[in-house]
Design a protein around this motif. Structure first.
Motif, PDB file in Angstrom:
ATOM      1  N   VAL A 146       0.870  -1.185   0.000  1.00 17.11           N
ATOM      2  CA  VAL A 146       0.000   0.000   0.000  1.00 17.11           C
ATOM      3  C   VAL A 146       0.902   1.228   0.000  1.00 17.11           C
ATOM      4  O   VAL A 146       1.783   1.344   0.854  1.00 17.11           O
ATOM      5  CB  VAL A 146      -0.943  -0.006   1.223  1.00 17.11           C
ATOM      6  CG1 VAL A 146      -1.721   1.311   1.300  1.00 17.11           C
ATOM      7  CG2 VAL A 146      -1.892  -1.195   1.158  1.00 17.11           C
ATOM      8  N   THR A 150      -3.964   4.873   4.482  1.00 18.67           N
ATOM      9  CA  THR A 150      -4.947   5.833   4.987  1.00 18.67           C
ATOM     10  C   THR A 150      -5.244   5.625   6.465  1.00 18.67           C
ATOM     11  O   THR A 150      -5.647   6.550   7.161  1.00 18.67           O
ATOM     12  CB  THR A 150      -6.265   5.680   4.186  1.00 18.67           C
ATOM     13  OG1 THR A 150      -5.924   5.427   2.815  1.00 18.67           O
ATOM     14  CG2 THR A 150      -7.105   6.922   4.239  1.00 18.67           C
ATOM     15  N   LYS A 201     -10.881  10.564  -3.843  1.00 16.08           N
ATOM     16  CA  LYS A 201      -9.893  11.156  -2.925  1.00 16.08           C
ATOM     17  C   LYS A 201      -9.217  12.337  -3.615  1.00 16.08           C
ATOM     18  O   LYS A 201      -9.862  13.344  -3.842  1.00 16.08           O
ATOM     19  CB  LYS A 201      -8.929  10.077  -2.462  1.00 16.08           C
ATOM     20  CG  LYS A 201      -9.704   8.919  -1.814  1.00 16.08           C
ATOM     21  CD  LYS A 201      -9.062   8.398  -0.603  1.00 16.08           C
ATOM     22  CE  LYS A 201      -9.818   7.193  -0.091  1.00 16.08           C
ATOM     23  NZ  LYS A 201      -9.570   6.920   1.304  1.00 16.08           N
TER      24      LYS A 201
HETATM   25  C1  LIG Z   1      -5.541   2.879   0.987  1.00 16.90           C
HETATM   26  C2  LIG Z   1      -6.941   2.487   0.657  1.00 16.90           C
HETATM   27  N1  LIG Z   1      -7.156   1.353  -0.043  1.00 16.90           N
HETATM   28  C3  LIG Z   1      -8.382   0.951  -0.394  1.00 16.90           C
HETATM   29  C4  LIG Z   1      -9.505   1.688  -0.027  1.00 16.90           C
HETATM   30  C5  LIG Z   1     -10.849   1.216  -0.419  1.00 16.90           C
HETATM   31  O1  LIG Z   1     -11.436   2.082  -1.345  1.00 16.90           O
HETATM   32  P1  LIG Z   1     -13.027   2.123  -1.556  1.00 16.90           P
HETATM   33  O2  LIG Z   1     -13.608   2.517  -0.233  1.00 16.90           O
HETATM   34  O3  LIG Z   1     -13.191   3.188  -2.610  1.00 16.90           O
HETATM   35  O4  LIG Z   1     -13.451   0.794  -1.995  1.00 16.90           O
HETATM   36  C6  LIG Z   1      -9.344   2.862   0.707  1.00 16.90           C
HETATM   37  C7  LIG Z   1     -10.518   3.638   1.125  1.00 16.90           C
HETATM   38  O5  LIG Z   1     -10.452   4.527   1.954  1.00 16.90           O
HETATM   39  C8  LIG Z   1      -8.032   3.269   1.055  1.00 16.90           C
HETATM   40  O6  LIG Z   1      -7.834   4.398   1.752  1.00 16.90           O
END
Ligand SMILES: Cc1ncc(COP(=O)(O)O)c(C=O)c1O
Length: 395
Positions: A146, A150, A201
């Motif tokens: 990642v 977040t 985002k």
């Molecule tokens: C780093 C990260 N990956 C994946 C996701 C998942 O995205 P979604 O909620 O648009 O499916 C998020 C959502 O906040 C995220 O921050």
């Protein structure tokens, strides 16, 4: 005439300093009023081609295919996993936050043998730990990371780990949901094979689209698998056929959301990638200065702080949910709660895309200066706004 009993939509306009969705750019809202036409029509195809070309600019790639999946950020990651992984494949995935855990679970559900390289939350993963793990395995199909966690507000360097993945013959997979459009994502230079983001985002569009970039190497692996992928809808090579030059029908793409993305990308290129990334950095630094002047602490590793998300420790004795509710109800400001092991312990303040402005962060700080003393946490009145203003002025 029969009248329905359901109330009209009546949602207040808020300042979205959460982890997303964030405020949508006015140009994007305007673009969404463009008439809906057919997904294969000659008038619509330039929109698709334009999105692919602009995504390539923001992903900084000349080599990879770029497209936007009709799905949220999670599905962008899952599409890549499901298209590449076959039962029994080895996937080595960094584990240092909530969204790493999600990626790990997605790989497991493809029947892969998933090996995690465990780090600490709020710190970046040490590339040496990844190298040590990779050396233990003869054949690794993918390395997953990642980029912007977040849940912890940490920015993970990728280039070195990507180089290691290549040396071990593995594809480099990246979740760039929170980084893309707000900080540099250099797909070709870093050697990334599959990377996926989300529209809500730093792109300042509504949720519902997942921009991705897929290397030729990854596409070849997807095309040469020996078993059928578990998914039909999210199978990347078939979706790529619609985004490629023949625009072969796969599913009815969300036309209005694609108008939004088209305009959102134009807004980004009008601002310029460099200035946009600097704006995110400058505003995050000012927010941190303001929070620290209020005696609050930012918990992410000092050298790897994400401009997009600032994780703040909830002071002892303060009811974190009540502070968020007061912000939302009295000040029309949204911020986010902690996730996973940080639930109840931190707030997460987002400064992304259109929401990343000096005015917004000053508004939040002044609201906190009023709310926190009422919640039993004294702060030096005016200190947060003063420190942030000083940082914004560059003094
Ligand atoms: C780093 C990260 N990956 C994946 C996701 C998942 O995205 P979604 O909620 O648009 O499916 C998020 C959502 O906040 C995220 O921050």
């Amino acid at each position: 005439m029969v009248q329905n009993s359901y109330p009209e939509l009546n949602i207040p306009a808020r300042v979205l300093l959460s982890t997303g969705p964030v405020n949508v750019h006015p140009r994007v809202y305007k673009a969404m009023q463009t008439p809906v036409v057919g997904y294969g029509e000659a008038v619509f195809i330039p929109i698709i081609d334009g999105i692919a070309a602009m995504l390539a600019e923001v992903f900084q790639t000349k080599e990879s295919l770029t497209m936007a999946l009709s799905a949220t950020g999670s599905a962008g990651i899952e599409a890549g996993m499901a298209s590449v992984l076959e039962p029994g494949d080895v996937a080595v995935i960094g584990n240092y936050g909530f969204f790493c855990e999600r990626m790990i679970e997605m790989a497991r559900r493809q029947g892969a043998e998933v090996i995690t390289v465990d780090g600490e939350w709020a710190k970046p993963l040490d590339p040496a730990a990844m190298e040590a793990e990779l050396k233990k395995h003869k054949s690794v199909k993918l390395v997953g990371m990642v980029h912007a966690e977040t849940s912890t507000g940490v920015s993970q360097p990728l280039a070195e780990i990507s180089r290691m993945a290549k040396e071990h013959g593995a594809l480099m997979f990246v979740d760039a949901v929170t980084s893309f459009g707000g900080s540099e994502v250099a797909v070709d230079e870093w050697g990334i094979d599959y990377i996926s983001s989300a529209s809500q985002k730093c792109l300042s569009c509504p949720p519902g689209l997942a921009p991705v970039a897929v290397s030729q190497n990854a596409l070849e692996t997807m095309n040469n698998r020996s078993t059928s992928p578990s998914t039909w809808y999210l199978n990347i090579p078939q979706i790529a056929d619609y985004w490629g030059k023949d625009h072969v029908y796969h599913h009815t793409v969300p036309i209005s959301s694609l108008y939004a993305l088209y305009e959102g990308l134009r807004v980004i290129l009008d601002e310029g990638l460099g200035p946009r990334y600097e704006r995110h950095q400058r505003n995050a630094a000012a927010l941190r200065a303001g929070l620290e002047a209020l005696g609050l602490s930012v918990i992410s590793d000092e050298n790897h702080r994400l401009a997009q998300i600032t994780p703040v420790a909830v002071p002892e004795g303060v009811d974190e949910a009540r502070v968020r509710a007061r912000l939302a109800n009295d000040y029309l400001i949204e911020i986010s709660r902690g996730l996973g092991q940080f639930a109840g312990k931190i707030w997460r303040v987002g400064l992304m895309g259109e929401a990343s402005t000096g005015a917004n962060l000053l508004l939040l700080l002044s609201a906190l200066e009023e709310i926190l003393p009422k919640e039993g946490y004294e702060v030096p009145a005016g200190a947060g706004v003063a420190a942030a203003s000083k940082a914004l002025a560059g003094s």
